[in-house]
Design a protein around this motif. Structure first.
Motif, PDB file in Angstrom:
ATOM      1  N   MET A   1     -71.645 -21.190  17.436  1.00  0.00           N
ATOM      2  CA  MET A   1     -71.452 -21.439  15.998  1.00  0.00           C
ATOM      3  C   MET A   1     -69.985 -21.240  15.624  1.00  0.00           C
ATOM      4  N   HIS A   2     -69.413 -22.210  14.943  1.00  0.00           N
ATOM      5  CA  HIS A   2     -68.007 -22.131  14.555  1.00  0.00           C
ATOM      6  C   HIS A   2     -67.804 -21.046  13.508  1.00  0.00           C
ATOM      7  N   LYS A   3     -66.805 -20.209  13.746  1.00  0.00           N
ATOM      8  CA  LYS A   3     -66.507 -19.147  12.793  1.00  0.00           C
ATOM      9  C   LYS A   3     -65.480 -19.608  11.776  1.00  0.00           C
ATOM     10  N   THR A   4     -65.649 -19.169  10.539  1.00  0.00           N
ATOM     11  CA  THR A   4     -64.685 -19.467   9.489  1.00  0.00           C
ATOM     12  C   THR A   4     -63.388 -18.729   9.765  1.00  0.00           C
ATOM     13  N   GLU A   5     -62.278 -19.458   9.707  1.00  0.00           N
ATOM     14  CA  GLU A   5     -60.957 -18.892  10.000  1.00  0.00           C
ATOM     15  C   GLU A   5     -60.269 -18.513   8.689  1.00  0.00           C
ATOM     16  N   ILE A   6     -59.903 -17.243   8.569  1.00  0.00           N
ATOM     17  CA  ILE A   6     -59.302 -16.738   7.333  1.00  0.00           C
ATOM     18  C   ILE A   6     -57.954 -16.095   7.639  1.00  0.00           C
ATOM     19  N   LEU A   7     -56.939 -16.471   6.873  1.00  0.00           N
ATOM     20  CA  LEU A   7     -55.639 -15.818   6.926  1.00  0.00           C
ATOM     21  C   LEU A   7     -55.532 -14.897   5.721  1.00  0.00           C
ATOM     22  N   ILE A   8     -55.421 -13.579   5.979  1.00  0.00           N
ATOM     23  CA  ILE A   8     -55.285 -12.600   4.899  1.00  0.00           C
ATOM     24  C   ILE A   8     -53.834 -12.156   4.839  1.00  0.00           C
ATOM     25  N   PHE A  69     -57.116 -22.734   9.816  1.00  0.00           N
ATOM     26  CA  PHE A  69     -57.567 -21.847   8.750  1.00  0.00           C
ATOM     27  C   PHE A  69     -58.330 -22.622   7.682  1.00  0.00           C
ATOM     28  N   ASN A  70     -59.476 -22.059   7.283  1.00  0.00           N
ATOM     29  CA  ASN A  70     -60.246 -22.629   6.182  1.00  0.00           C
ATOM     30  C   ASN A  70     -59.748 -22.150   4.831  1.00  0.00           C
ATOM     31  N   CYS A 106     -49.531 -23.696   3.307  1.00  0.00           N
ATOM     32  CA  CYS A 106     -50.849 -24.325   3.184  1.00  0.00           C
ATOM     33  C   CYS A 106     -50.734 -25.847   3.208  1.00  0.00           C
ATOM     34  N   ARG A 107     -49.805 -26.384   2.431  1.00  0.00           N
ATOM     35  CA  ARG A 107     -49.641 -27.842   2.369  1.00  0.00           C
ATOM     36  C   ARG A 107     -49.259 -28.416   3.721  1.00  0.00           C
ATOM     37  N   GLU A 108     -48.297 -27.771   4.376  1.00  0.00           N
ATOM     38  CA  GLU A 108     -47.793 -28.286   5.651  1.00  0.00           C
ATOM     39  C   GLU A 108     -48.821 -28.182   6.770  1.00  0.00           C
ATOM     40  N   ASN A 109     -49.784 -27.260   6.629  1.00  0.00           N
ATOM     41  CA  ASN A 109     -50.757 -27.043   7.703  1.00  0.00           C
ATOM     42  C   ASN A 109     -52.181 -27.460   7.295  1.00  0.00           C
ATOM     43  N   ASN A 110     -52.273 -28.241   6.227  1.00  0.00           N
ATOM     44  CA  ASN A 110     -53.550 -28.806   5.792  1.00  0.00           C
ATOM     45  C   ASN A 110     -54.623 -27.735   5.538  1.00  0.00           C
ATOM     46  N   ILE A 111     -54.200 -26.637   4.930  1.00  0.00           N
ATOM     47  CA  ILE A 111     -55.135 -25.588   4.518  1.00  0.00           C
ATOM     48  C   ILE A 111     -55.482 -25.868   3.059  1.00  0.00           C
ATOM     49  N   ASN A 112     -56.737 -26.095   2.793  1.00  0.00           N
ATOM     50  CA  ASN A 112     -57.133 -26.661   1.506  1.00  0.00           C
ATOM     51  C   ASN A 112     -57.684 -25.655   0.509  1.00  0.00           C
ATOM     52  N   LYS A 113     -57.513 -24.360   0.789  1.00  0.00           N
ATOM     53  CA  LYS A 113     -58.013 -23.361  -0.163  1.00  0.00           C
ATOM     54  C   LYS A 113     -57.113 -22.137  -0.161  1.00  0.00           C
ATOM     55  N   ILE A 235     -64.638 -12.131  -3.386  1.00  0.00           N
ATOM     56  CA  ILE A 235     -63.724 -12.889  -2.529  1.00  0.00           C
ATOM     57  C   ILE A 235     -64.501 -13.691  -1.502  1.00  0.00           C
ATOM     58  N   GLU A 236     -65.503 -13.072  -0.885  1.00  0.00           N
ATOM     59  CA  GLU A 236     -66.293 -13.809   0.103  1.00  0.00           C
ATOM     60  C   GLU A 236     -67.001 -14.998  -0.547  1.00  0.00           C
ATOM     61  N   LYS A 237     -67.556 -14.806  -1.721  1.00  0.00           N
ATOM     62  CA  LYS A 237     -68.221 -15.913  -2.409  1.00  0.00           C
ATOM     63  C   LYS A 237     -67.225 -17.033  -2.699  1.00  0.00           C
ATOM     64  N   ALA A 238     -65.985 -16.668  -3.022  1.00  0.00           N
ATOM     65  CA  ALA A 238     -64.957 -17.678  -3.273  1.00  0.00           C
ATOM     66  C   ALA A 238     -64.590 -18.412  -1.980  1.00  0.00           C
ATOM     67  N   ILE A 239     -64.529 -17.685  -0.872  1.00  0.00           N
ATOM     68  CA  ILE A 239     -64.232 -18.312   0.420  1.00  0.00           C
ATOM     69  C   ILE A 239     -65.263 -19.395   0.734  1.00  0.00           C
ATOM     70  N   LEU A 240     -66.514 -19.119   0.427  1.00  0.00           N
ATOM     71  CA  LEU A 240     -67.611 -20.004   0.806  1.00  0.00           C
ATOM     72  C   LEU A 240     -67.887 -21.111  -0.211  1.00  0.00           C
ATOM     73  N   ASN A 241     -67.310 -21.004  -1.418  1.00  0.00           N
ATOM     74  CA  ASN A 241     -67.612 -21.965  -2.472  1.00  0.00           C
ATOM     75  C   ASN A 241     -66.653 -23.162  -2.404  1.00  0.00           C
ATOM     76  N   PRO A 242     -67.170 -24.377  -2.249  1.00  0.00           N
ATOM     77  CA  PRO A 242     -66.290 -25.539  -2.071  1.00  0.00           C
ATOM     78  C   PRO A 242     -65.729 -26.118  -3.356  1.00  0.00           C
ATOM     79  N   THR A 243     -66.231 -25.699  -4.518  1.00  0.00           N
ATOM     80  CA  THR A 243     -65.816 -26.345  -5.771  1.00  0.00           C
ATOM     81  C   THR A 243     -65.208 -25.404  -6.800  1.00  0.00           C
ATOM     82  N   ALA A 244     -65.304 -24.089  -6.600  1.00  0.00           N
ATOM     83  CA  ALA A 244     -64.770 -23.141  -7.586  1.00  0.00           C
ATOM     84  C   ALA A 244     -63.289 -23.400  -7.813  1.00  0.00           C
TER      85      ALA A 244
END
Length: 333
Positions: A1-8, A69-70, A106-113, A235-244
């Motif tokens: 299963m693919h894991k969500t990649e997060i940069l903190i 990174f997601n 983010c822009r240069e590396n296509n990170i969309n959130k 924060i986790e809910k925001a990570i997972l929400n595609p439209t917030a």
């Protein structure tokens, strides 16, 4: 299963460490950054990739691995509570230029959130009014005092995230944060550039020793008290929400008076037979009151408060024995 990649970005402060610890125990791959080389033993023990990052310097971002990174969670920033003396240039360099550098990364590396932490001082003009402050209220900062340059910089940074949303389609979620309560082994902060102790942690120490605690001003004045673990679930809910999108108030839904705060601390942390006496001091200034409408967070993010005040205090007692803090205190400069 693919894991969500997060940069903190800003993982070494209280919120960053609690968040990193929480997410690393779930189905996430974490890369954590901080301004200083500290807490490295903690990150190493958790198997978390940690690196130093100065967000005010664009070249510093070359250190970050090319993960897919997601989401970027931007917690780093200069704030009055961590500034000895006064240097407004740091607010501009770190909070504005630093946020711009993160957004460009983010822009240069296509990170969309991006998830961004905004101080609630942007609406300080509505405090002490008894009004529940809404997410989309017109900003009303107070442009004097040690928070003025700071909140100017944070508002500008938040607006930059909205610009990158409108111009480049990067999903931006902005959390308007009051004080986030948590156990933390360092109980100091800065006020007007001078080091002082955090009030609520001082109350806890007094309760543990059975010492007298004073309640200043009007004991019935209320404010939002938010626990770190409730903020982390947001924060986790925001990570997972595609439209917030946009600003979300961080609040408790049930404001607490100073009298309720103190009595709760005495009950939770006091020793049997040696409870702290409480003295009322109406001649002293009252606490600041701020009340936040969290309807948007409930509806759009599914936010539910899991740690109301008394449960929060009991959990803080448990956190005092968290082995994470022993590692942190042995590895800080």
């Amino acid at each position: 299963m693919h894991k969500t990649e997060i940069l903190i970005i800003g993982a070494t402060g209280s919120t960053g460490l609690y968040l990193t610890d929480y997410l690393s125990n779930k189905n996430y791959n974490i890369v954590a950054t901080g301004f200083k080389e500290r807490n490295s033993d903690y990150f190493k023990n958790k198997g978390i990739n940690y690196l130093q990052l100065d967000i005010s310097k664009k070249e510093s971002f070359k250190k970050i691995p090319k993960n897919n990174f997601n989401c970027v969670v931007l917690l780093a920033g200069m704030m009055p509570a961590r500034m000895s003396g006064y240097n407004p240039y740091k607010y501009i360099d770190i909070n504005i230029t630093g946020t711009l550098n993160v957004l460009e990364y983010c822009r240069e590396n296509n990170i969309n959130k991006i998830i961004f932490a905004l101080s609630h001082s942007d609406v300080a003009g509505y405090w002490n009014t008894g009004i529940y402050i809404k997410d989309d209220v017109v900003r009303k900062p107070i442009l004097k005092g040690d928070h003025a340059a700071y909140i100017i910089s944070k508002i500008a940074a938040a607006d930059l995230t909205e610009y990158y949303h409108q111009e480049y389609g990067i999903q931006n979620i902005i959390f308007r944060m009051p004080t986030i309560y948590c156990y933390w082994p360092d109980d100091t902060m800065y006020v007007n550039g001078l080091k002082t102790k955090m009030a609520y942690l001082t109350f806890i120490e007094k309760a543990q020793r059975g010492e007298t605690i004073e309640i200043w001003g009007d004991p019935t004045i209320k404010k939002d008290i938010v626990y770190i673990k409730d903020f982390i679930q947001l924060i986790e809910k925001a990570i997972l929400n595609p439209t917030a999108h946009g600003i979300y108030n961080v609040g408790s839904g049930t404001p607490i008076s100073l009298e309720e705060q103190i009595k709760g601390i005495v009950e939770a942390f006091g020793k049997p037979g040696k409870k702290s006496p409480i003295i009322y001091r109406p001649d002293k200034p009252s606490q600041i009151s701020y009340l936040y409408d969290i309807t948007k967070a409930k509806k759009e993010l599914g936010y539910k408060v899991k740690y109301p005040y008394k449960i929060m205090l009991e959990d803080m007692k448990k956190e005092m024995n968290n082995p994470m803090f022993k590692i942190i205190m042995n590895n800080n400069d």
